[in-house]
Design an enzyme around this catalytic site. Structure first.
Site, PDB file in Angstrom:
ATOM      1  N   TYR A  80      -2.675   1.497   1.311  1.00 28.84           N
ATOM      2  CA  TYR A  80      -4.001   1.945   1.752  1.00 28.84           C
ATOM      3  C   TYR A  80      -4.821   0.774   2.291  1.00 28.84           C
ATOM      4  O   TYR A  80      -5.483   0.903   3.328  1.00 28.84           O
ATOM      5  CB  TYR A  80      -4.740   2.617   0.580  1.00 28.84           C
ATOM      6  CG  TYR A  80      -5.985   3.357   1.013  1.00 28.84           C
ATOM      7  CD1 TYR A  80      -5.928   4.697   1.388  1.00 28.84           C
ATOM      8  CD2 TYR A  80      -7.226   2.711   1.062  1.00 28.84           C
ATOM      9  CE1 TYR A  80      -7.064   5.385   1.802  1.00 28.84           C
ATOM     10  CE2 TYR A  80      -8.372   3.386   1.481  1.00 28.84           C
ATOM     11  CZ  TYR A  80      -8.276   4.722   1.840  1.00 28.84           C
ATOM     12  OH  TYR A  80      -9.414   5.388   2.255  1.00 28.84           O
TER      13      TYR A  80
ATOM     14  N   HIS B 254     -15.635  -1.032   0.314  1.00 26.64           N
ATOM     15  CA  HIS B 254     -15.202  -0.119  -0.751  1.00 26.64           C
ATOM     16  C   HIS B 254     -14.077  -0.752  -1.566  1.00 26.64           C
ATOM     17  O   HIS B 254     -13.065  -1.160  -1.021  1.00 26.64           O
ATOM     18  CB  HIS B 254     -14.736   1.220  -0.150  1.00 26.64           C
ATOM     19  CG  HIS B 254     -15.861   2.143   0.175  1.00 26.64           C
ATOM     20  ND1 HIS B 254     -15.722   3.507   0.253  1.00 26.64           N
ATOM     21  CD2 HIS B 254     -17.172   1.881   0.426  1.00 26.64           C
ATOM     22  CE1 HIS B 254     -16.901   4.056   0.531  1.00 26.64           C
ATOM     23  NE2 HIS B 254     -17.781   3.090   0.659  1.00 26.64           N
TER      24      HIS B 254
ATOM     25  N   LYS C 294      -5.133   5.360   9.152  1.00 25.37           N
ATOM     26  CA  LYS C 294      -4.367   4.222   9.677  1.00 25.37           C
ATOM     27  C   LYS C 294      -4.454   4.060  11.203  1.00 25.37           C
ATOM     28  O   LYS C 294      -4.065   3.026  11.738  1.00 25.37           O
ATOM     29  CB  LYS C 294      -2.885   4.369   9.295  1.00 25.37           C
ATOM     30  CG  LYS C 294      -2.627   4.175   7.821  1.00 25.37           C
ATOM     31  CD  LYS C 294      -2.889   2.750   7.411  1.00 25.37           C
ATOM     32  CE  LYS C 294      -2.991   2.572   5.914  1.00 25.37           C
ATOM     33  NZ  LYS C 294      -3.985   1.583   5.510  1.00 25.37           N
TER      34      LYS C 294
ATOM     35  N   TYR D 289     -10.528  12.079  -1.844  1.00 23.05           N
ATOM     36  CA  TYR D 289      -9.426  12.817  -1.226  1.00 23.05           C
ATOM     37  C   TYR D 289      -9.042  13.926  -2.198  1.00 23.05           C
ATOM     38  O   TYR D 289      -8.621  13.640  -3.316  1.00 23.05           O
ATOM     39  CB  TYR D 289      -8.213  11.911  -1.015  1.00 23.05           C
ATOM     40  CG  TYR D 289      -8.388  10.861   0.073  1.00 23.05           C
ATOM     41  CD1 TYR D 289      -7.990  11.129   1.382  1.00 23.05           C
ATOM     42  CD2 TYR D 289      -8.927   9.608  -0.212  1.00 23.05           C
ATOM     43  CE1 TYR D 289      -8.127  10.176   2.384  1.00 23.05           C
ATOM     44  CE2 TYR D 289      -9.067   8.637   0.787  1.00 23.05           C
ATOM     45  CZ  TYR D 289      -8.662   8.932   2.083  1.00 23.05           C
ATOM     46  OH  TYR D 289      -8.800   7.999   3.068  1.00 23.05           O
TER      47      TYR D 289
ATOM     48  N   PRO E 229      -4.370  11.780  10.054  1.00 23.41           N
ATOM     49  CA  PRO E 229      -5.512  10.942   9.651  1.00 23.41           C
ATOM     50  C   PRO E 229      -5.602  10.606   8.159  1.00 23.41           C
ATOM     51  O   PRO E 229      -6.399   9.757   7.781  1.00 23.41           O
ATOM     52  CB  PRO E 229      -6.727  11.773  10.083  1.00 23.41           C
ATOM     53  CG  PRO E 229      -6.228  13.178  10.148  1.00 23.41           C
ATOM     54  CD  PRO E 229      -4.794  13.109  10.534  1.00 23.41           C
TER      55      PRO E 229
HETATM   56  C1  PHB Z   1     -13.274   9.439   8.174  1.00 21.41           C
HETATM   57  O1  PHB Z   1     -14.287   8.999   7.624  1.00 21.41           O
HETATM   58  O2  PHB Z   1     -13.336  10.001   9.271  1.00 21.41           O
HETATM   59  C2  PHB Z   1     -11.970   9.300   7.493  1.00 21.41           C
HETATM   60  C3  PHB Z   1     -11.878   8.500   6.369  1.00 21.41           C
HETATM   61  C4  PHB Z   1     -10.680   8.381   5.706  1.00 21.41           C
HETATM   62  C5  PHB Z   1      -9.575   9.035   6.173  1.00 21.41           C
HETATM   63  C6  PHB Z   1      -9.640   9.797   7.328  1.00 21.41           C
HETATM   64  C7  PHB Z   1     -10.854   9.935   7.983  1.00 21.41           C
HETATM   65  O3  PHB Z   1      -8.414   8.904   5.502  1.00 21.41           O
END
Ligand code: PHB
Ligand code: APR
Length: 393
Positions: free
Chosen positions: A388, A75, A300, A204, A296
């Site tokens: 990130y 990505h 990280k 997000y 989450p």
């Molecule tokens: C996930 O795909 O579980 C996931 C992806 C990004 C995040 C947190 C969880 O920031």
């Protein structure tokens, strides 16, 4: 009592323990893993799935990167959805070419387990009553019970890779360890489904009804999350209720593109920031979730576990090859310097994107100003992108 001997005893066969075992094996260091659960149980846990480039490189170094390269999705960026408006965060451009790989932690674990089995390395699953002894002396050991048989393992070092609820951190005398903790007043309700993701990139989302995240495991498997009150029970969330609520938090284009289907898994996870200091007690090291937890947002957790394991494997390999103590002495400080920065980022991203119950009006206004500043400033986006994709080791 059966007696065994190894160089490095690894407590916990999650991603941290397995990766450490694999890196040490490739350098000729012997390991034995004690895991409380069965292999199937470990593989049944659904966790995040975004790998920093350094984590992907470490998996290559461990010789387990082939399937990640074949099936993982690279990505270049992600999207921030703020009150109905999407903003693209171009990681590649903002960081001078860095990207992330979307590949589930479950798959990383599966690849590591397969490599360990192929190399014929020992793992004792369903090990109960694990206790650690003498790690403040030159002769550490552990005891456990497997299939009703008591086992004692003698070793040079113990790696505590047994997660937040493990025995390793709990074995350290209280006065020798300090922990820092923050529990957030909400949880994430996650849903996994065999449906194509809503878009090519993660979204997000911030919304007055709460945070949402559209993520994925592959082009045919999606992972979605909703911010929910901590009191919420999974049983109260039918699949339809989940999809309806997600649609309400998305912009019309994403809501229209959302493909729904039956859930494969649904669970509520609490959000916590936690760090224990230091991370070495004589011949006992803590690594991964045993030493720290991040909320989450930003994914990280696994990446921090990987950087601990990188430092720890280097320290131990250096010790066995050169009789050097330097890496061992510096292990804790090296890890913690990177951990606190990732803790800061995860706390910041979480605070920015979620609704806080009973928040003062001024805090809500300040957060709104920060969001507006972020999406309008290349400098601010660059800071976000740099964190990130992962800070250098
Ligand atoms: C996930 O795909 O579980 C996931 C992806 C990004 C995040 C947190 C969880 O920031
Ligand atoms: N004895 C032996 N094994 C134990 C014990 C014990 N007393 N207690 C826990 N374990 C095992 C657990 O069953 C688990 O398989 O230790 C393992 C720890 O694995 P994880 O919790 O996955 O932790 P870690 O390997 O450090 O991985 C970190 O997991 O939680 C995510 O976000 C986190 O992605 C990060 C990753």
């Amino acid at each position: 009592m059966k007696t065994l001997r190894t160089q490095v005893l690894i407590v916990g066969g999650g991603p941290s323990g397995l990766l450490l075992g694999q890196l040490l094996h490739r350098a000729g260091v012997e390991t034995l893993i004690l895991e409380r659960q069965t292999a199937d149980y470990v593989l049944g846990r659904i966790r995040a799935g975004v790998l920093e480039q350094t984590t992907a490189d470490l998996l290559d170094q461990a010789g387990v990167g082939a399937r990640m390269h074949a099936e993982g999705l690279v990505h270049d960026g992600f999207e921030l959805l703020v009150d109905g408006q999407r903003h693209h965060v171009n990681l590649r451009e903002l960081t001078g070419g860095k990207t992330v790989v979307v590949y589930g932690q479950t798959e990383v674990t599966r690849d590591l387990m397969a490599a360990r089995t192929a190399a014929g390395l020992p793992t004792l699953y369903s090990a109960s009553e694990v206790s650690l002894h003498g790690f403040d002396t030159d002769h550490p050991s552990a005891r456990c019970v497997v299939d009703g048989e008591a086992i004692e393992v003698h070793c040079d070092y113990i790696a505590g890779c047994d997660g937040y609820h493990g025995v390793s951190r709990a074995s350290v005398p209280q006065g020798a360890i300090r922990s820092y903790e923050k529990v957030y007043p909400f949880g994430w309700l996650g849903l996994l489904s065999d449906t194509p993701p809503v878009g090519h990139e993660l979204i997000y989302g911030r919304h007055e009804r709460g945070f949402s995240l559209c993520s994925m495991r592959s082009n045919t498997r999606s992972r979605y999350y909703l911010q929910v009150p901590l009191t919420e029970q999974v049983g109260d969330w039918s699949d339809d209720r989940f999809w309806d609520e997600l649609r309400r938090r998305l912009d019309p284009a994403a809501a229209g593109a959302l493909v729904t289907g039956p859930s494969l898994e649904k669970s509520v996870a609490p959000l916590r920031s936690f760090v224990a200091e230091p991370m070495r007690f004589g011949r006992l090291f803590l690594a991964g979730d045993a030493a720290h937890i991040v909320p989450p947002t930003g994914a990280k957790g696994l990446n921090l576990a990987a950087s601990d394991v990188h430092y720890l494997s280097q320290a131990l390999i250096e010790h066995y090859r050169e009789r050097s103590q330097a890496g061992i002495e510096h292990y804790s400080a090296r890890c913690l310097s990177r951990i606190w920065k990732a803790e800061r980022f995860s706390w910041w991203f979480t605070s920015l994107m979620h609704n806080f119950p009973d928040e003062a009006d001024i805090d809500a206004k300040l957060r709104r100003a920060e969001l507006e500043y972020l999406v309008g400033s290349e400098a601010a986006l660059r800071v976000m992108a740099e964190n990130y994709v992962g800070l250098p080791w």
